[in-house]
Design a protein around this motif. Sequence first.
Motif, PDB file in Angstrom:
ATOM      1  N   VAL A  40      13.321  25.509  59.749  1.00 53.14           N
ATOM      2  CA  VAL A  40      13.730  24.168  59.284  1.00 53.14           C
ATOM      3  C   VAL A  40      13.518  23.153  60.408  1.00 53.14           C
ATOM      4  O   VAL A  40      12.934  22.081  60.207  1.00 53.14           O
ATOM      5  N   GLY A  41      13.960  23.510  61.612  1.00 52.57           N
ATOM      6  CA  GLY A  41      13.831  22.603  62.755  1.00 52.57           C
ATOM      7  C   GLY A  41      12.379  22.261  63.046  1.00 52.57           C
ATOM      8  O   GLY A  41      12.047  21.086  63.296  1.00 52.57           O
ATOM      9  N   MET A  42      11.510  23.258  62.991  1.00 50.72           N
ATOM     10  CA  MET A  42      10.106  23.009  63.326  1.00 50.72           C
ATOM     11  C   MET A  42       9.356  22.305  62.201  1.00 50.72           C
ATOM     12  O   MET A  42       8.408  21.567  62.468  1.00 50.72           O
ATOM     13  N   ASN A  43       9.770  22.509  60.956  1.00 49.88           N
ATOM     14  CA  ASN A  43       9.133  21.747  59.869  1.00 49.88           C
ATOM     15  C   ASN A  43       9.347  20.253  60.094  1.00 49.88           C
ATOM     16  O   ASN A  43       8.481  19.439  59.788  1.00 49.88           O
ATOM     17  N   LEU A  44      10.506  19.915  60.669  1.00 50.54           N
ATOM     18  CA  LEU A  44      10.787  18.508  60.987  1.00 50.54           C
ATOM     19  C   LEU A  44      10.025  18.083  62.248  1.00 50.54           C
ATOM     20  O   LEU A  44       9.313  17.081  62.251  1.00 50.54           O
ATOM     21  N   ALA A  45      10.179  18.881  63.323  1.00 47.23           N
ATOM     22  CA  ALA A  45       9.572  18.504  64.611  1.00 47.23           C
ATOM     23  C   ALA A  45       8.060  18.345  64.490  1.00 47.23           C
ATOM     24  O   ALA A  45       7.484  17.408  65.046  1.00 47.23           O
ATOM     25  N   ARG A  46       7.420  19.249  63.749  1.00 44.57           N
ATOM     26  CA  ARG A  46       5.964  19.165  63.579  1.00 44.57           C
ATOM     27  C   ARG A  46       5.549  17.872  62.877  1.00 44.57           C
ATOM     28  O   ARG A  46       4.467  17.356  63.091  1.00 44.57           O
ATOM     29  N   ALA A  47       6.440  17.368  62.018  1.00 44.42           N
ATOM     30  CA  ALA A  47       6.132  16.129  61.286  1.00 44.42           C
ATOM     31  C   ALA A  47       6.590  14.899  62.072  1.00 44.42           C
ATOM     32  O   ALA A  47       6.566  13.779  61.557  1.00 44.42           O
ATOM     33  N   GLY A  48       7.059  15.135  63.317  1.00 44.65           N
ATOM     34  CA  GLY A  48       7.482  14.012  64.156  1.00 44.65           C
ATOM     35  C   GLY A  48       8.849  13.463  63.780  1.00 44.65           C
ATOM     36  O   GLY A  48       9.205  12.347  64.147  1.00 44.65           O
ATOM     37  N   ILE A  49       9.632  14.273  63.035  1.00 52.41           N
ATOM     38  CA  ILE A  49      10.970  13.815  62.606  1.00 52.41           C
ATOM     39  C   ILE A  49      12.028  14.449  63.518  1.00 52.41           C
ATOM     40  O   ILE A  49      11.931  15.643  63.856  1.00 52.41           O
ATOM     41  N   ASP A  50      13.024  13.672  63.907  1.00 51.87           N
ATOM     42  CA  ASP A  50      14.103  14.168  64.755  1.00 51.87           C
ATOM     43  C   ASP A  50      14.918  15.217  63.982  1.00 51.87           C
ATOM     44  O   ASP A  50      15.451  14.909  62.905  1.00 51.87           O
ATOM     45  N   PRO A  51      15.032  16.451  64.514  1.00 53.39           N
ATOM     46  CA  PRO A  51      15.795  17.497  63.801  1.00 53.39           C
ATOM     47  C   PRO A  51      17.264  17.130  63.580  1.00 53.39           C
ATOM     48  O   PRO A  51      17.935  17.736  62.743  1.00 53.39           O
ATOM     49  N   ALA A  52      17.756  16.133  64.321  1.00 57.39           N
ATOM     50  CA  ALA A  52      19.160  15.720  64.149  1.00 57.39           C
ATOM     51  C   ALA A  52      19.334  14.711  63.019  1.00 57.39           C
ATOM     52  O   ALA A  52      20.456  14.290  62.728  1.00 57.39           O
ATOM     53  N   ASP A  53      18.240  14.324  62.364  1.00 57.56           N
ATOM     54  CA  ASP A  53      18.309  13.375  61.240  1.00 57.56           C
ATOM     55  C   ASP A  53      18.928  14.100  60.026  1.00 57.56           C
ATOM     56  O   ASP A  53      18.284  14.958  59.395  1.00 57.56           O
ATOM     57  N   ILE A  54      20.175  13.758  59.717  1.00 55.89           N
ATOM     58  CA  ILE A  54      20.949  14.528  58.729  1.00 55.89           C
ATOM     59  C   ILE A  54      20.276  14.576  57.356  1.00 55.89           C
ATOM     60  O   ILE A  54      20.108  15.663  56.776  1.00 55.89           O
ATOM     61  N   VAL A  55      19.872  13.432  56.847  1.00 55.88           N
ATOM     62  CA  VAL A  55      19.307  13.384  55.493  1.00 55.88           C
ATOM     63  C   VAL A  55      17.993  14.173  55.422  1.00 55.88           C
ATOM     64  O   VAL A  55      17.773  14.993  54.519  1.00 55.88           O
ATOM     65  N   LYS A  56      17.139  13.972  56.413  1.00 55.68           N
ATOM     66  CA  LYS A  56      15.835  14.659  56.401  1.00 55.68           C
ATOM     67  C   LYS A  56      15.991  16.156  56.670  1.00 55.68           C
ATOM     68  O   LYS A  56      15.272  16.981  56.109  1.00 55.68           O
ATOM     69  N   ALA A  57      16.962  16.506  57.516  1.00 53.20           N
ATOM     70  CA  ALA A  57      17.174  17.928  57.817  1.00 53.20           C
ATOM     71  C   ALA A  57      17.692  18.665  56.570  1.00 53.20           C
ATOM     72  O   ALA A  57      17.268  19.785  56.276  1.00 53.20           O
ATOM     73  N   GLU A  58      18.585  18.025  55.831  1.00 51.93           N
ATOM     74  CA  GLU A  58      19.096  18.654  54.600  1.00 51.93           C
ATOM     75  C   GLU A  58      17.962  18.856  53.598  1.00 51.93           C
ATOM     76  O   GLU A  58      17.857  19.907  52.970  1.00 51.93           O
ATOM     77  N   ALA A  59      17.101  17.845  53.473  1.00 48.36           N
ATOM     78  CA  ALA A  59      15.974  17.957  52.541  1.00 48.36           C
ATOM     79  C   ALA A  59      15.032  19.075  52.983  1.00 48.36           C
ATOM     80  O   ALA A  59      14.531  19.850  52.153  1.00 48.36           O
ATOM     81  N   ALA A  60      14.818  19.190  54.302  1.00 49.93           N
ATOM     82  CA  ALA A  60      13.925  20.240  54.816  1.00 49.93           C
ATOM     83  C   ALA A  60      14.514  21.627  54.544  1.00 49.93           C
ATOM     84  O   ALA A  60      13.792  22.574  54.227  1.00 49.93           O
ATOM     85  N   ALA A  61      15.846  21.750  54.669  1.00 55.87           N
ATOM     86  CA  ALA A  61      16.486  23.049  54.405  1.00 55.87           C
ATOM     87  C   ALA A  61      16.359  23.412  52.932  1.00 55.87           C
ATOM     88  O   ALA A  61      16.085  24.565  52.579  1.00 55.87           O
ATOM     89  N   GLN A  62      16.525  22.421  52.057  1.00 55.54           N
ATOM     90  CA  GLN A  62      16.418  22.687  50.614  1.00 55.54           C
ATOM     91  C   GLN A  62      14.989  23.044  50.220  1.00 55.54           C
ATOM     92  O   GLN A  62      14.763  23.795  49.280  1.00 55.54           O
ATOM     93  N   ALA A  63      14.008  22.513  50.966  1.00 59.67           N
ATOM     94  CA  ALA A  63      12.602  22.721  50.609  1.00 59.67           C
ATOM     95  C   ALA A  63      11.990  23.949  51.296  1.00 59.67           C
ATOM     96  O   ALA A  63      10.813  24.249  51.102  1.00 59.67           O
ATOM     97  N   LEU A  64      12.788  24.656  52.105  1.00 63.95           N
ATOM     98  CA  LEU A  64      12.237  25.776  52.883  1.00 63.95           C
ATOM     99  C   LEU A  64      11.606  26.844  51.984  1.00 63.95           C
ATOM    100  O   LEU A  64      12.186  27.242  50.981  1.00 63.95           O
ATOM    101  N   GLN A  65      10.422  27.307  52.361  1.00 66.19           N
ATOM    102  CA  GLN A  65       9.718  28.354  51.617  1.00 66.19           C
ATOM    103  C   GLN A  65       9.670  29.627  52.470  1.00 66.19           C
ATOM    104  O   GLN A  65       9.551  29.533  53.699  1.00 66.19           O
TER     105      GLN A  65
END
Length: 211
Positions: A40-65
Motif C-alpha cells: 500500500v505504501g509503495m503504491n502511493l510512493a511510486r505515484a509520488g503521493i505522500d503515504p501519510a495522506d489519509i484519504v489517498k492511503a485509505e483508497a490505496a488500501a481498498q484498491a490493493l490487488q
Amino acid sequence: MTTIIAIDGPAAAGKGTLARRLAAALGYDYLDTGLIYRAVGMNLARAGIDPADIVKAEAAAQALQPNDLAATDLRNDEAAQAASKVAVIPGVRAALLDFQRLFAAQPPGGQGAVLDGRDIGTVVCPQAPIKLFVTASLEKRAERRLKELLDRGLEAIPSTVLADMRERDERDSKRAVAPLVPADDAFVLDTSDLDADQAFTAAVAFIRSRI
Ligand code: DC
C-alpha cells in the motif's frame, strides 16, 4: 478449524525467518502481513503521493490487488518507512483486516496458517491458540538489518539504520490503533542472544506445550 499461529514483534527481530520455518515444518501456509502494508505504501510512493495522506492511503488500501504483493521494491527501506506511515491510519488497517482474516481462516493448503506482523495476536486473530512475540534489543536488530542490507549489496550507514529503526519502532508502538504490544497470552521470545536455529527450537518447544 485450521490452526493459527500468530507471530508479532518489531522489525528485524527474526520473526519472518521463524514464521517461514515454522510454516514449512508444520505444513502450514505463511502470510507476511508487513508486505501488505509495504505494498500500500509503495503504491502511493511510486505515484509520488505522500503515504501519510489519509484519504489517498485509505483508497490505496481498498484498491490493493494480490498481485501488488509481488512488486520487487517492497523490501527496501523506503517501503519500510512508507508502510509504517500508512499503518497508523485506522481506515487503512480496517481495509486490510478482511484479507488477513480470510487467509487465517481459509489458508490455501487447508492445514493451518502462520501470520506475522505487529497486531496479529492482539487484533487480527486474537483467538489464535498459539501466539509468539519475537523481540530483540534495538542495537541487535539494527546490526542484523545492516548486515542484511550489506549482504544485498546495498549501501548503508550504521547510524542511519539505527535511527530509522528507532523511528519506526516509535511509530509502530505509539500509534493509537493496533499498536505493537505483546498479547497477554503471548510467549515472549527474546532473540538478542539466539541464532535462527535456537529461536526455532525455543518456538517449537512452546508450540508443543500448546498443541
Ligand atoms: O514487518 P515489516 O517490517 O515488513 O512491516 C512494515 C511496517 O508495516 C511496520 O513498520 C508496521 C506495519 N505493519 C503493521 O502495522 N501491522 C502489521 N501486522 C504488519 C506490519
